[in-house]
Design an enzyme around this catalytic site. Structure first.
Site, PDB file in Angstrom:
ATOM      1  N   SER A 197       3.249  -2.462  10.417  1.00  0.00           N
ATOM      2  CA  SER A 197       4.706  -2.454  10.573  1.00  0.00           C
ATOM      3  C   SER A 197       5.365  -3.780  10.195  1.00  0.00           C
ATOM      4  O   SER A 197       6.342  -4.201  10.820  1.00  0.00           O
ATOM      5  CB  SER A 197       5.099  -2.025  11.989  1.00  0.00           C
ATOM      6  OG  SER A 197       4.620  -0.713  12.252  1.00  0.00           O
ATOM      7  N   ASN A 204       0.868  -1.181   0.000  1.00  0.00           N
ATOM      8  CA  ASN A 204       0.000   0.000   0.000  1.00  0.00           C
ATOM      9  C   ASN A 204       0.901   1.227   0.000  1.00  0.00           C
ATOM     10  O   ASN A 204       1.444   1.597   1.037  1.00  0.00           O
ATOM     11  CB  ASN A 204      -0.906  -0.017   1.242  1.00  0.00           C
ATOM     12  CG  ASN A 204      -1.786   1.216   1.318  1.00  0.00           C
ATOM     13  OD1 ASN A 204      -1.867   2.005   0.385  1.00  0.00           O
ATOM     14  ND2 ASN A 204      -2.454   1.392   2.457  1.00  0.00           N
ATOM     15  N   LYS A 254       0.033   4.221  -0.463  1.00  0.00           N
ATOM     16  CA  LYS A 254      -0.691   5.398   0.038  1.00  0.00           C
ATOM     17  C   LYS A 254      -0.439   6.598  -0.890  1.00  0.00           C
ATOM     18  O   LYS A 254      -0.266   6.412  -2.092  1.00  0.00           O
ATOM     19  CB  LYS A 254      -0.299   5.689   1.489  1.00  0.00           C
ATOM     20  CG  LYS A 254      -0.407   4.446   2.378  1.00  0.00           C
ATOM     21  CD  LYS A 254      -0.270   4.749   3.835  1.00  0.00           C
ATOM     22  CE  LYS A 254      -0.306   3.452   4.615  1.00  0.00           C
ATOM     23  NZ  LYS A 254      -0.246   3.632   6.047  1.00  0.00           N
ATOM     24  N   HIS A 313      -9.540   0.908   4.667  1.00  0.00           N
ATOM     25  CA  HIS A 313      -8.298   1.107   5.412  1.00  0.00           C
ATOM     26  C   HIS A 313      -8.589   2.052   6.582  1.00  0.00           C
ATOM     27  O   HIS A 313      -9.423   2.958   6.467  1.00  0.00           O
ATOM     28  CB  HIS A 313      -7.234   1.704   4.476  1.00  0.00           C
ATOM     29  CG  HIS A 313      -5.876   1.736   5.096  1.00  0.00           C
ATOM     30  ND1 HIS A 313      -5.509   2.685   6.009  1.00  0.00           N
ATOM     31  CD2 HIS A 313      -4.822   0.889   4.964  1.00  0.00           C
ATOM     32  CE1 HIS A 313      -4.261   2.436   6.405  1.00  0.00           C
ATOM     33  NE2 HIS A 313      -3.822   1.350   5.791  1.00  0.00           N
ATOM     34  N   GLY A 337       2.194   2.032  10.858  1.00  0.00           N
ATOM     35  CA  GLY A 337       3.123   3.154  10.726  1.00  0.00           C
ATOM     36  C   GLY A 337       3.789   3.552  12.027  1.00  0.00           C
ATOM     37  O   GLY A 337       4.415   4.608  12.114  1.00  0.00           O
ATOM     38  N   GLU A 381      -7.128   4.514   7.669  1.00  0.00           N
ATOM     39  CA  GLU A 381      -6.968   5.941   7.350  1.00  0.00           C
ATOM     40  C   GLU A 381      -8.230   6.477   6.665  1.00  0.00           C
ATOM     41  O   GLU A 381      -8.629   7.619   6.885  1.00  0.00           O
ATOM     42  CB  GLU A 381      -5.720   6.152   6.469  1.00  0.00           C
ATOM     43  CG  GLU A 381      -4.447   5.963   7.290  1.00  0.00           C
ATOM     44  CD  GLU A 381      -3.264   5.431   6.515  1.00  0.00           C
ATOM     45  OE1 GLU A 381      -3.266   5.475   5.274  1.00  0.00           O
ATOM     46  OE2 GLU A 381      -2.313   4.954   7.170  1.00  0.00           O
ATOM     47  N   GLU A 404      -5.635  -5.243  10.456  1.00  0.00           N
ATOM     48  CA  GLU A 404      -4.603  -4.241  10.711  1.00  0.00           C
ATOM     49  C   GLU A 404      -4.896  -3.526  12.027  1.00  0.00           C
ATOM     50  O   GLU A 404      -5.725  -2.598  12.051  1.00  0.00           O
ATOM     51  CB  GLU A 404      -4.571  -3.216   9.587  1.00  0.00           C
ATOM     52  CG  GLU A 404      -4.302  -3.795   8.224  1.00  0.00           C
ATOM     53  CD  GLU A 404      -3.697  -2.748   7.305  1.00  0.00           C
ATOM     54  OE1 GLU A 404      -2.574  -2.951   6.869  1.00  0.00           O
ATOM     55  OE2 GLU A 404      -4.358  -1.724   7.056  1.00  0.00           O
TER      56      GLU A 404
END
Ligand code: PEP
Length: 253
Positions: A215, A9, A11, A97, A175, A99, A169
């Site tokens: 991660s 991904n 992003k 996702h 991250g 985000e 996730e």
């Protein structure tokens, strides 16, 4: 045998030159995928044609979108639909996702619509779920993820659900450099599979690929992917470094 998948991904990162150079480096790393393995590259939408041109000669390599609109077409300025992606050869789309759930207020109800839109054109949704830190600290992550799956996916038939890839996730691991232990990943992946088994039967649940994201890097991919219910990973930061992502692909079972 379930598909084992390494999904990148990217992003909202990289200029076109940087994207091209990353793909060149990846191709030079000469990774190989067996029949039950795939590498999927969710690049920024604007680079999809370039990525298809550069990567599609490789066996079992696919280019994906990071999101799509739930409608097929219409007055939705700035949006891209699942049929549009399908029309240029995109067969996988990441949905939900964290985000997008956080910054774009995507709800389970909206994700149910998006999932159906992707399946309707014969593409594969990579459906993300996972809990925030406070839920993990309270020990209620199973119930949290259970609700995400039920609210967004349980309207699907058995024929549809086997076409969905799940990406678990934990938000606290995205991250942050903090990875779930392989035991934590296995526990919740097994739980997710049991949720599908209870609704659709064990046979169906055993066919659903469940990826871990948070991660993942070259140094931990082997251990995480070796867990029986972990079928690969969805990778953010480390997918922007060719040597890292090539090693992650090589860690697939
Ligand atoms: C992600 O954003 O899906 C992700 C897993 O990111 P990272 O690998 O950087 O934690």
């Amino acid at each position: 045998m379930r598909k084992q998948i390494a999904a990148a991904n990217w992003k909202m990162n990289l200029s076109q030159n940087e994207a091209e150079s990353l793909m060149d480096q990846l191709l030079a790393s000469d990774f190989n995928l067996s029949l039950n393995q795939s590498a999927i590259f969710a690049v920024p939408a604007i680079y999809i044609p370039l990525a298809i041109q550069k990567l599609s000669g490789k066996q079992n390599v696919f280019v994906a979108a990071q999101n799509c609109h739930q409608k097929t077409n219409g007055a939705y300025t700035g949006e891209i639909s699942a049929p549009m992606f399908a029309s240029i050869g995109v067969q996988h789309i990441i949905l939900g996702h964290s985000e997008r759930r956080t910054y774009f207020n995507e709800s389970d109800a909206l994700l149910a619509e998006k999932t159906e839109a992707v399946l309707a054109v014969g593409s594969t949704p990579i459906f993300c779920c996972g809990e925030p830190l406070e839920i993990r600290e309270a020990g209620t992550q199973n119930g949290f993820v259970d609700a995400q799956l039920k609210n967004a996916l349980f309207q699907l038939s058995a024929e549809q659900i086997v076409k969905v890839v799940i990406a678990y996730e934990p938000i606290w691991a995205i991250g942050t450099g903090k990875t779930a232990t392989s035991e934590q990943a296995q526990d919740i992946h097994a739980y997710i599979r049991s949720v599908f088994a209870a609704k659709y039967g064990q046979d169906i649940a055993d066919q659903i690929s469940i990826l871990y994201g948070g991660s993942v890097k070259a140094s931990n991919a082997n251990e995480i992917f070796s867990q029986p219910d972990v079928d690969g990973g969805l990778v953010g930061g480390a997918s922007l470094i060719a040597t890292e992502f090539a090693a992650i692909i090589k860690a697939l079972k």
